[in-house]
Enzyme design. Structure first.
Site, PDB file in Angstrom:
ATOM      1  N   SER A 189       0.674  -1.173  -0.064  1.00  0.00           N
ATOM      2  CA  SER A 189       0.100  -0.022   0.220  1.00  0.00           C
ATOM      3  C   SER A 189       0.773   1.274   0.180  1.00  0.00           C
ATOM      4  CB  SER A 189      -0.858  -0.131   1.087  1.00  0.00           C
ATOM      5  OG  SER A 189      -1.709   1.537   1.380  1.00  0.00           O
ATOM      6  N   TYR A 243      -1.415  -0.680  10.528  1.00  0.00           N
ATOM      7  CA  TYR A 243      -1.551  -0.654   8.822  1.00  0.00           C
ATOM      8  C   TYR A 243      -0.347  -0.351   8.352  1.00  0.00           C
ATOM      9  CZ  TYR A 243      -3.510  -0.943   4.229  1.00  0.00           C
ATOM     10  OH  TYR A 243      -4.087  -1.152   2.849  1.00  0.00           O
TER      11      TYR A 243
END
Length: 266
Positions: A139, A152
């Site tokens: 990501s 995350y």
């Protein structure tokens, strides 16, 4: 080229879009999800040829479970040409809460240990065959840390570094490792965000571009390209400027969000 593609997290979002993209390009599918019944219903509703897909039930956060799914795929469908470790979770956290350390543990179990365990059954046979592609879905959030997103962001930074390490290990044996770093994709994960999401993409558009990048043999690709430009700028942005840029930005929701804890309390 066509063949067999193995995709984790295939029951929704990016994984589902990738499955359709590969199927329409002539590939056979090995689809991995915890909700295997739902996965089968989806495949049947899409009218997919039953001879070209199979579903494996597994919990990516449990190494024994996801590794067993990989071995079952090899036994039942053969060794895939492409393995896409897509399954991931995103949960907001606040390190001032002791219980949020369990959130971090949960995120790492899926996004990091689960990714490595996804690849593990395929590495040795791909090396022996001297061919194959392992794809890690990272990501743009792995480039810099975002408030409330510590678990995350750090997990996706680890995906980037892990895949880079694995790429160096596998290259001599003809096995490619590809890292795909999505920007903001319209999925159930991102719909919970309470901040702006520039260059938001539909899953189908992302899947098409990811398919092209994987087929082209890219080692690292940010999708969409505009977020790639943003990522390069973020890498070199001085900390003071970065902190100023994020000042006042809403935090990622905590799981079971409540009021901030008092100092010294958990």
């Amino acid at each position: 080229m066509t063949g067999l593609v193995y995709i984790t997290g295939a029951s929704s979002g990016i994984g589902q879009a990738l499955a359709l993209q590969y199927y329409r390009a002539g590939w056979s599918l090995a689809l991995v999800a915890r909700r295997d019944a739902q996965m089968r219903e989806w495949a049947q509703a899409q009218g997919l040829d039953a001879a070209r897909w199979r579903v494996y039930a597994a919990d990516v956060s449990v190494p024994e479970s996801i590794a067993a799914a990989g071995r079952a795929c090899i036994a039942q469908q053969g060794l895939p040409q492409v393995v896409i470790a897509n399954a991931g979770i995103s949960i907001g956290m606040d390190s001032a809460y002791f219980e949020d350390l369990q959130v971090m543990q949960q995120v790492y179990a899926t996004n990091n240990i689960g990714l490595a365990a996804t690849f593990q059954p395929f590495i040795a046979p791909m090396r022996e065959r001297r061919g194959g592609t392992l794809v890690g879905i990272a990501s743009v959030a792995g480039i810099r840390g975002l408030p409330g997103h510590g678990a995350y962001c750090s997990s996706k930074a680890a995906v980037i570094s892990y895949c880079e390490s694995l790429r160096g290990e596998c290259r001599p044996d003809g096995v490619r490792v590809v890292t795909i770093a999505p920007g903001y994709i319209d999925t159930p994960l991102t719909r919970q965000n309470r901040y702006s999401m520039p260059f938001l993409m539909q899953p189908e558009d992302f899947a098409r571009r990811a398919f092209e990048a994987i087929s082209a043999g890219a080692s690292f690709r940010v999708i969409p390209w505009q977020m790639g430009v943003v990522a390069r700028l973020l890498r070199v942005l001085p900390n003071a400027w970065f902190d100023r840029l994020l000042a006042g930005r809403p935090r990622k929701h905590r799981q079971g969000a409540g009021h901030p804890p008092e100092a010294g309390k958990t």
